[in-house]
Design a protein around this motif. Sequence first.
Motif, PDB file in Angstrom:
ATOM      1  N   LEU B 182       0.826  -1.205   0.000  1.00 41.72           N
ATOM      2  CA  LEU B 182       0.000   0.000   0.000  1.00 41.72           C
ATOM      3  C   LEU B 182       0.865   1.262   0.000  1.00 41.72           C
ATOM      4  O   LEU B 182       0.463   2.286  -0.509  1.00 41.72           O
ATOM      5  CB  LEU B 182      -0.974   0.004   1.184  1.00 41.72           C
ATOM      6  CG  LEU B 182      -2.209  -0.898   0.968  1.00 41.72           C
ATOM      7  CD1 LEU B 182      -3.029  -1.014   2.236  1.00 41.72           C
ATOM      8  CD2 LEU B 182      -3.096  -0.376  -0.170  1.00 41.72           C
ATOM      9  N   HIS B 188       2.245   4.464 -11.536  1.00 43.31           N
ATOM     10  CA  HIS B 188       2.057   5.489 -12.577  1.00 43.31           C
ATOM     11  C   HIS B 188       3.287   6.377 -12.729  1.00 43.31           C
ATOM     12  O   HIS B 188       3.454   7.046 -13.746  1.00 43.31           O
ATOM     13  CB  HIS B 188       0.859   6.382 -12.250  1.00 43.31           C
ATOM     14  CG  HIS B 188      -0.461   5.690 -12.414  1.00 43.31           C
ATOM     15  ND1 HIS B 188      -1.663   6.296 -12.174  1.00 43.31           N
ATOM     16  CD2 HIS B 188      -0.761   4.425 -12.813  1.00 43.31           C
ATOM     17  CE1 HIS B 188      -2.648   5.431 -12.402  1.00 43.31           C
ATOM     18  NE2 HIS B 188      -2.124   4.301 -12.776  1.00 43.31           N
ATOM     19  N   ILE B 221      -0.510   0.803  -6.406  1.00 41.09           N
ATOM     20  CA  ILE B 221      -1.490   1.350  -7.340  1.00 41.09           C
ATOM     21  C   ILE B 221      -2.045   2.614  -6.704  1.00 41.09           C
ATOM     22  O   ILE B 221      -2.633   2.550  -5.623  1.00 41.09           O
ATOM     23  CB  ILE B 221      -2.623   0.338  -7.576  1.00 41.09           C
ATOM     24  CG1 ILE B 221      -2.052  -0.933  -8.208  1.00 41.09           C
ATOM     25  CG2 ILE B 221      -3.718   0.952  -8.441  1.00 41.09           C
ATOM     26  CD1 ILE B 221      -3.010  -2.110  -8.165  1.00 41.09           C
ATOM     27  N   PRO B 222      -1.851   3.770  -7.335  1.00 44.84           N
ATOM     28  CA  PRO B 222      -2.294   4.994  -6.677  1.00 44.84           C
ATOM     29  C   PRO B 222      -3.812   5.039  -6.525  1.00 44.84           C
ATOM     30  O   PRO B 222      -4.544   4.712  -7.446  1.00 44.84           O
ATOM     31  CB  PRO B 222      -1.806   6.112  -7.616  1.00 44.84           C
ATOM     32  CG  PRO B 222      -1.595   5.461  -8.929  1.00 44.84           C
ATOM     33  CD  PRO B 222      -1.235   4.032  -8.654  1.00 44.84           C
ATOM     34  N   GLY B 223      -4.253   5.414  -5.352  1.00 41.77           N
ATOM     35  CA  GLY B 223      -5.681   5.567  -5.090  1.00 41.77           C
ATOM     36  C   GLY B 223      -6.045   7.041  -5.113  1.00 41.77           C
ATOM     37  O   GLY B 223      -5.226   7.896  -4.777  1.00 41.77           O
ATOM     38  N   PHE B 224      -7.272   7.348  -5.520  1.00 44.36           N
ATOM     39  CA  PHE B 224      -7.696   8.738  -5.613  1.00 44.36           C
ATOM     40  C   PHE B 224      -8.952   8.980  -4.770  1.00 44.36           C
ATOM     41  O   PHE B 224      -9.482  10.068  -4.727  1.00 44.36           O
ATOM     42  CB  PHE B 224      -7.975   9.107  -7.073  1.00 44.36           C
ATOM     43  CG  PHE B 224      -6.767   8.972  -7.971  1.00 44.36           C
ATOM     44  CD1 PHE B 224      -6.013  10.084  -8.296  1.00 44.36           C
ATOM     45  CD2 PHE B 224      -6.375   7.744  -8.475  1.00 44.36           C
ATOM     46  CE1 PHE B 224      -4.899   9.975  -9.120  1.00 44.36           C
ATOM     47  CE2 PHE B 224      -5.263   7.620  -9.300  1.00 44.36           C
ATOM     48  CZ  PHE B 224      -4.520   8.738  -9.620  1.00 44.36           C
ATOM     49  N   GLY B 225      -9.463   7.924  -4.159  1.00 44.19           N
ATOM     50  CA  GLY B 225     -10.705   8.055  -3.404  1.00 44.19           C
ATOM     51  C   GLY B 225     -10.542   7.536  -1.995  1.00 44.19           C
ATOM     52  O   GLY B 225      -9.473   7.665  -1.395  1.00 44.19           O
ATOM     53  N   ALA B 227     -11.711   4.227  -0.867  1.00 51.73           N
ATOM     54  CA  ALA B 227     -11.680   2.781  -0.650  1.00 51.73           C
ATOM     55  C   ALA B 227     -10.338   2.424  -0.028  1.00 51.73           C
ATOM     56  O   ALA B 227      -9.302   2.978  -0.401  1.00 51.73           O
ATOM     57  CB  ALA B 227     -11.889   2.043  -1.966  1.00 51.73           C
ATOM     58  N   SER B 229      -8.751  -0.478  -0.004  1.00 53.90           N
ATOM     59  CA  SER B 229      -7.920  -1.450  -0.718  1.00 53.90           C
ATOM     60  C   SER B 229      -8.645  -1.893  -1.977  1.00 53.90           C
ATOM     61  O   SER B 229      -9.787  -1.529  -2.225  1.00 53.90           O
ATOM     62  CB  SER B 229      -7.671  -2.670   0.177  1.00 53.90           C
ATOM     63  OG  SER B 229      -8.910  -3.328   0.430  1.00 53.90           O
ATOM     64  N   LEU B 230      -7.935  -2.675  -2.763  1.00 54.96           N
ATOM     65  CA  LEU B 230      -8.525  -3.318  -3.940  1.00 54.96           C
ATOM     66  C   LEU B 230      -8.430  -4.822  -3.740  1.00 54.96           C
ATOM     67  O   LEU B 230      -7.514  -5.313  -3.080  1.00 54.96           O
ATOM     68  CB  LEU B 230      -7.745  -2.929  -5.201  1.00 54.96           C
ATOM     69  CG  LEU B 230      -7.894  -1.491  -5.685  1.00 54.96           C
ATOM     70  CD1 LEU B 230      -6.828  -1.171  -6.725  1.00 54.96           C
ATOM     71  CD2 LEU B 230      -9.282  -1.284  -6.288  1.00 54.96           C
ATOM     72  N   ILE B 238      -4.238  -4.754 -12.678  1.00 51.10           N
ATOM     73  CA  ILE B 238      -3.760  -3.385 -12.906  1.00 51.10           C
ATOM     74  C   ILE B 238      -2.235  -3.358 -12.991  1.00 51.10           C
ATOM     75  O   ILE B 238      -1.660  -2.679 -13.849  1.00 51.10           O
ATOM     76  CB  ILE B 238      -4.272  -2.459 -11.778  1.00 51.10           C
ATOM     77  CG1 ILE B 238      -5.800  -2.366 -11.848  1.00 51.10           C
ATOM     78  CG2 ILE B 238      -3.643  -1.075 -11.880  1.00 51.10           C
ATOM     79  CD1 ILE B 238      -6.437  -1.732 -10.624  1.00 51.10           C
TER      80      ILE B 238
END
Lengths: 248, 248
Positions: B182, B188, B221-225, B227, B229-230, B238
Amino acid sequence: MLSKNTVKFIKSLHQKKYRNETGKFFVEGEKSVLELLDSDYSVDLLVVTEEFADRHFSVLKNYSGELIEVTQNQLEQLGQFQSNNAALAVATCKSNQSFEVQEDELIIALADVRDPGNLGTIIRIADWYGIKKLVFSPNTAEFYNPKVLQASMGSFTRVSFFYEDLAQVFNRWKLPVYGAYLGGKSIHSLVKTSPGVILMGNESHGIPETLESSVTQKITIPGFGKAESLNVAIATAILCDNFKRLLS
Amino acid sequence: MLSKNTVKFIKSLHQKKYRNETGKFFVEGEKSVLELLDSDYSVDLLVVTEEFADRHFSVLKNYSGELIEVTQNQLEQLGQFQSNNAALAVATCKSNQSFEVQEDELIIALADVRDPGNLGTIIRIADWYGIKKLVFSPNTAEFYNPKVLQASMGSFTRVSFFYEDLAQVFNRWKLPVYGAYLGGKSIHSLVKTSPGVILMGNESHGIPETLESSVTQKITIPGFGKAESLNVAIATAILCDNFKRLLS
């Protein structure tokens, strides 16, 4: 105390018919219930174990609806989880109202995504990428299906959505629509893009032909092996990731 | 004719214990059975409906193992599918043998991914991206679990894999290991990368601490919101997409 009528009411909410009639839905499990209480949903009823009540005393202090304490065994008979030692909540569904959109927004549109697990996973992905608006064709799975809510891992509380004929919606919005097809432009070949709508189709049949004329650009996830397709939630995640990379 | 012993044998293969003892597994459904027949697996037994036999006459002509024709009803009682009007096949498991690796290969390593659906989905993703080699920690879900095979949608026939302590494997291979964390480097932000191993961790606990010293680069994996985790299969997809984009 848990009355027979309350048990019957909660159990009726397992069925879409009664969710539609009453405008109520339920979620279960610690994470989903806490996320619900932390959201703008109106919670009508909380059924909790003593342990949950003790652990989240400060959260419950701010809750003014009906609260019922039960044993774990009683709780498990109300919901769908095999194991739930925490809580279940009943809340009011949001009305099916369209939202305004801006030119710089990324939005997800689903055309007939039928599997509740896929819909819930897509909601979680949208939340990860900060995409707050989703629009669904009328044949898409029902948002308040317990399997959708469970798969969304609480993210369902943070997105806006409505159901409507997508051709009408796209016509009104006038935003670019990027449709996921098997034979479109490779998403890896784009060096820039503009915000707009990412449109995903049905698990078996893809995007309905009737929507093809609404699609501004057909896009594709390049494959390098022999699998014939990707699951729709997986494909949504990959497209969101590429769009966010290109737009950030 | 379907003997009682054959029924008993196929039903025993629903259990890991008997798959291990006999070294056999089964798949069901038209697509999986056809992919299996088109692979280098040794198929011992085919149970088919008349319709399947008619439809795939040319395929069955080249099959020399035992063939039993049954009704759809009989077929459905052998497997796990609610509905199967096609076929079920029993085949021989591959032995747990490590493979050689090259410096220019992309490989997926899974540390304790427990959910069979996740493992199967990851196999399908690997196949989509042309990644032919996977290595699993001993605590990862069993490859020949029917749920794994089903979720892989036939892709299980096109990958090589083995189970071994991952620290030992990485030590032997001396390839770069990209671990999904994380708090790592945003995928990116990479403008180039080299091939190597994409390492994914357990659904709840991530990559075990004991493997941290084997990791060359922590990636994220960059998060923008909001949540938290994925899902691990989503995250694998991804990362594979980003690696293939950077390496192609």
